[in-house]
Structures are given as C-alpha cells and as structure tokens.
Write a protein that holds these residues in place. Structure first.
Motif, PDB file in Angstrom:
ATOM      1  N   MET A   1     -11.579-105.855  41.359  1.00  0.00           N
ATOM      2  CA  MET A   1     -12.595-105.537  42.168  1.00  0.00           C
ATOM      3  C   MET A   1     -12.973-107.207  43.061  1.00  0.00           C
ATOM      4  N   THR A   2     -13.509-106.539  45.047  1.00  0.00           N
ATOM      5  CA  THR A   2     -13.754-107.694  44.997  1.00  0.00           C
ATOM      6  C   THR A   2     -15.175-108.060  45.014  1.00  0.00           C
ATOM      7  N   LYS A   3     -15.020-109.553  44.884  1.00  0.00           N
ATOM      8  CA  LYS A   3     -15.960-109.599  44.544  1.00  0.00           C
ATOM      9  C   LYS A   3     -16.695-110.791  46.435  1.00  0.00           C
ATOM     10  N   ALA A   4     -18.233-110.229  46.607  1.00  0.00           N
ATOM     11  CA  ALA A   4     -19.077-110.529  47.194  1.00  0.00           C
ATOM     12  C   ALA A   4     -20.079-111.122  47.136  1.00  0.00           C
ATOM     13  N   CYS A   5     -20.226-112.596  47.567  1.00  0.00           N
ATOM     14  CA  CYS A   5     -21.060-113.403  47.626  1.00  0.00           C
ATOM     15  C   CYS A   5     -22.503-114.265  48.322  1.00  0.00           C
ATOM     16  N   VAL A   6     -23.088-113.597  48.013  1.00  0.00           N
ATOM     17  CA  VAL A   6     -24.487-114.014  49.344  1.00  0.00           C
ATOM     18  C   VAL A   6     -24.709-115.344  48.969  1.00  0.00           C
ATOM     19  N   ILE A   7     -24.958-116.206  49.083  1.00  0.00           N
ATOM     20  CA  ILE A   7     -25.234-117.681  49.874  1.00  0.00           C
ATOM     21  C   ILE A   7     -27.058-117.096  50.518  1.00  0.00           C
ATOM     22  N   VAL A   8     -27.619-117.994  49.829  1.00  0.00           N
ATOM     23  CA  VAL A   8     -29.044-118.253  50.055  1.00  0.00           C
ATOM     24  C   VAL A   8     -29.438-119.377  49.716  1.00  0.00           C
ATOM     25  N   PRO A   9     -29.249-120.581  51.518  1.00  0.00           N
ATOM     26  CA  PRO A   9     -29.691-121.757  51.539  1.00  0.00           C
ATOM     27  C   PRO A   9     -31.761-121.608  51.806  1.00  0.00           C
ATOM     28  N   ALA A  10     -31.830-122.557  50.372  1.00  0.00           N
ATOM     29  CA  ALA A  10     -33.402-122.530  50.312  1.00  0.00           C
ATOM     30  C   ALA A  10     -34.388-123.849  49.905  1.00  0.00           C
ATOM     31  N   TYR A  11     -35.556-124.062  50.706  1.00  0.00           N
ATOM     32  CA  TYR A  11     -36.202-124.733  50.788  1.00  0.00           C
ATOM     33  C   TYR A  11     -37.817-123.814  50.360  1.00  0.00           C
ATOM     34  N   LYS A  12     -38.406-124.076  48.901  1.00  0.00           N
ATOM     35  CA  LYS A  12     -39.940-123.779  49.464  1.00  0.00           C
ATOM     36  C   LYS A  12     -40.267-122.225  50.029  1.00  0.00           C
ATOM     37  N   GLU A  13     -39.555-121.727  49.250  1.00  0.00           N
ATOM     38  CA  GLU A  13     -38.872-119.866  49.722  1.00  0.00           C
ATOM     39  C   GLU A  13     -39.416-119.216  48.703  1.00  0.00           C
ATOM     40  N   ALA A  14     -40.573-119.445  47.862  1.00  0.00           N
ATOM     41  CA  ALA A  14     -40.624-118.252  46.444  1.00  0.00           C
ATOM     42  C   ALA A  14     -40.822-117.143  46.538  1.00  0.00           C
ATOM     43  N   PRO A  15     -41.728-116.916  47.677  1.00  0.00           N
ATOM     44  CA  PRO A  15     -42.362-116.068  47.420  1.00  0.00           C
ATOM     45  C   PRO A  15     -41.347-114.517  48.523  1.00  0.00           C
ATOM     46  N   ASN A  16     -40.249-115.462  48.690  1.00  0.00           N
ATOM     47  CA  ASN A  16     -39.420-114.310  49.905  1.00  0.00           C
ATOM     48  C   ASN A  16     -39.060-114.504  48.590  1.00  0.00           C
ATOM     49  N   LEU A  17     -38.160-114.816  47.897  1.00  0.00           N
ATOM     50  CA  LEU A  17     -37.479-114.807  46.783  1.00  0.00           C
ATOM     51  C   LEU A  17     -36.753-113.130  46.252  1.00  0.00           C
ATOM     52  N   THR A  18     -37.693-112.660  45.747  1.00  0.00           N
ATOM     53  CA  THR A  18     -38.046-111.746  44.201  1.00  0.00           C
ATOM     54  C   THR A  18     -37.696-110.549  46.439  1.00  0.00           C
ATOM     55  N   PRO A  19     -38.380-110.362  47.360  1.00  0.00           N
ATOM     56  CA  PRO A  19     -38.108-108.779  47.944  1.00  0.00           C
ATOM     57  C   PRO A  19     -36.940-108.897  48.890  1.00  0.00           C
ATOM     58  N   LEU A  20     -36.798-110.718  48.622  1.00  0.00           N
ATOM     59  CA  LEU A  20     -34.730-110.716  49.653  1.00  0.00           C
ATOM     60  C   LEU A  20     -33.826-109.813  48.808  1.00  0.00           C
ATOM     61  N   VAL A  21     -34.178-110.129  47.406  1.00  0.00           N
ATOM     62  CA  VAL A  21     -32.985-109.898  46.078  1.00  0.00           C
ATOM     63  C   VAL A  21     -32.793-108.258  45.514  1.00  0.00           C
ATOM     64  N   GLU A  22     -34.305-107.686  46.196  1.00  0.00           N
ATOM     65  CA  GLU A  22     -34.499-106.363  45.461  1.00  0.00           C
ATOM     66  C   GLU A  22     -33.937-105.684  46.531  1.00  0.00           C
ATOM     67  N   ARG A  23     -34.199-106.100  47.950  1.00  0.00           N
ATOM     68  CA  ARG A  23     -33.890-105.470  49.455  1.00  0.00           C
ATOM     69  C   ARG A  23     -32.134-105.438  49.129  1.00  0.00           C
ATOM     70  N   ILE A  24     -31.403-107.067  49.496  1.00  0.00           N
ATOM     71  CA  ILE A  24     -30.054-106.608  49.128  1.00  0.00           C
ATOM     72  C   ILE A  24     -29.396-105.244  48.375  1.00  0.00           C
ATOM     73  N   PHE A  25     -30.239-106.288  47.047  1.00  0.00           N
ATOM     74  CA  PHE A  25     -29.082-104.459  46.250  1.00  0.00           C
ATOM     75  C   PHE A  25     -30.067-102.837  46.036  1.00  0.00           C
ATOM     76  N   ALA A  26     -30.817-103.076  46.385  1.00  0.00           N
ATOM     77  CA  ALA A  26     -31.736-101.736  46.971  1.00  0.00           C
ATOM     78  C   ALA A  26     -30.287-100.655  47.801  1.00  0.00           C
ATOM     79  N   ALA A  27     -29.847-101.672  48.745  1.00  0.00           N
ATOM     80  CA  ALA A  27     -29.250-101.642  50.010  1.00  0.00           C
ATOM     81  C   ALA A  27     -27.809-101.032  49.644  1.00  0.00           C
ATOM     82  N   VAL A  28     -27.217-102.425  48.817  1.00  0.00           N
ATOM     83  CA  VAL A  28     -25.687-101.740  47.955  1.00  0.00           C
ATOM     84  C   VAL A  28     -25.074-100.805  47.507  1.00  0.00           C
TER      85      VAL A  28
END
Length: 256
Positions: A1-28
């Motif tokens: 199985m091919t693995k893809a890693c999505v790297i997200v550099p962040a600094y004080k981005e807590a409010p955005n992390l939940t919708p970001l991850v949820e939307r990525i996996f919903a699309a996947v």
C-alpha cells in the motif's frame, strides 16, 4: 500500500486543526482513486501551547490518522516542513498550510498527481488568478512579481503557493537544502533536481481563524532566498545579473 503523508507546519493554529483534518479525510474517503493509498496527517507545531496538542488528541480519539510533533528548540516554516518529511515514513510527501487557505478537498487530487510524477504543485493560476475576493491588491502584485522573478529557476506557475508535494525518492536527492529558506516549495524543486512535475488548480481561500504570518519583510526575504537559489543553479555572477534584470523588469511593469 502506498502511503502519503500530509505535513502541516503550524504555530498557534489550534482553531483550524480540527476542521482541517476532518475535511482532508472526508475528501480522501470520497475519492475512489485513493483506494490502495494510506493517508496520514502530521502537524509540526512550534510549541504553540494554544490547545493544538489537545485538538489532535481529540481527533485521534475519533479514529483519525493524525499526530502532532511539538518542536521546542526550533522555529520556522521551512524547517518544520523538512522535519515532518524526515520524520514520516510515507512514499509521497505533501505540505499544506494549517490556516485553511489551501483547500483540503484538493488533497486527493494532489496525491493522485504525485503518484505519477516527482513533484506536484497546487496553483492559483489558471484562466484567472484564483484567490479570495478579500485579498488586497498589494498581495496580488507581490505574488505575480514573485512568479516572474522565479521563472529562470523553474517552470512552476505559482512558486509562492506553499501547497506542494514531492516523492521520497526525489526528496532524497536534495543537496544543500536551506532550512531557513523563505519558500520551501521552490527550494526543494530546485535543489532536489526535480525531473517531472504536475500542477493542480486550487482556489486560495481567506484565513478563517488566527493571524496571518505575512509582514513587510516578505519580499526582502524572498529576494534573499532567490539569490541563494540562483547562486546554487548558475553561480554568483549570473545570480546577481539575473536578479538585477528581473527586479528592473518587475519594477517597470508594476509602476507602468
């Protein structure tokens, strides 16, 4: 199985992390082309202490394949991206911003494109410059100028995008990678000697939470980074000559 890693550099981005991850996996999950791919999201956080760790832990508890690396001795977007690429075990390495300006729904298309090339770029350039209407004119001019200045280095249509991917094999070819480089996407394209690339059209959205990291030093830092890349590619003399010519052209067209 091919693995893809999505790297997200962040600094004080807590409010955005939940919708970001949820939307990525919903699309996947919706994309049938990603059958046979494993996707992991890795947030590389520069010790924000703003609830980012707790946000990712809550997502893990819900079953999302996401984790967070907290750096306490390093700072900076480019070094965070490189740290993530080195820490993950994927064959396909993607990078995107945490602020939701890069559309998570485009992650599947980026993965598919990267599976048949060495490099993929999410580009705002197509028939129009596709950004949110709230974007100020000076940022539009800056982006178009940056594109012109980088032309002798690569065929990338949007070198300041920041939404990109590179294969593990191509990443390993990198020489003299500048961890403090202003635009890591262009840095890796040039210094990894990318041979094939594809582009995926994206709409650049407005930031929904947190503060923009853009300030008045952006163009100066970009020019310094370009000088390093031109020197790497062509030597010091040609680097100086090209930058003088390109900057003169940029000044002429933006003031005409």
């Amino acid at each position: 199985m091919t693995k893809a890693c999505v790297i997200v550099p962040a600094y004080k981005e807590a409010p955005n992390l939940t919708p970001l991850v949820e939307r990525i996996f919903a699309a996947v999950q919706k994309d049938s082309k990603l059958k046979g791919f494993q996707v992991e999201v890795i947030v590389v956080d520069d010790n924000s202490r703003d609830g980012s760790v707790e946000a990712i832990e809550a997502l893990q508890a819900k079953g999302y394949n996401a984790r967070i690396i907290v750096r306490t001795k390093e700072r900076g977007l480019s070094s965070a991206v490189l740290h993530g690429f080195k820490e993950c075990d994927g064959d396909l390495l993607l990078c995107m911003d945490a602020d939701l300006q890069h559309p998570p729904e485009k992650v599947p298309a980026m993965i598919v494109a990267l599976s048949t090339s060495e490099y993929v770029l999410g580009t705002r350039y197509g028939e129009t410059f596709d950004v949110d209407k709230s974007w100020p004119m000076h940022r539009v001019i800056m982006s178009k100028g940056a594109r012109l200045l980088a032309r002798p280095l690569s065929p990338l249509s949007d070198p300041m995008s920041g939404f990109f991917g590179i294969t593990r094999q191509a990443f390993k070819r990198g020489r003299s990678i500048n961890q403090r480089g202003f635009k890591i996407a262009l840095e890796l394209f040039v210094k990894c000697g990318v041979r094939t690339h594809k582009e995926v059209h994206i709409h650049f959205s407005a930031r929904t939470a947190g503060e923009s990291k853009l300030d008045s030093k952006v163009m100066v830092n970009y020019l310094l980074h370009l000088f390093d890349l031109y020197t790497f590619a062509y030597g010091v003399f040609i680097a100086v000559l090209l930058l003088v010519i390109l900057f003169a052209l940029y000044s002429f067209f933006t003031t005409a």
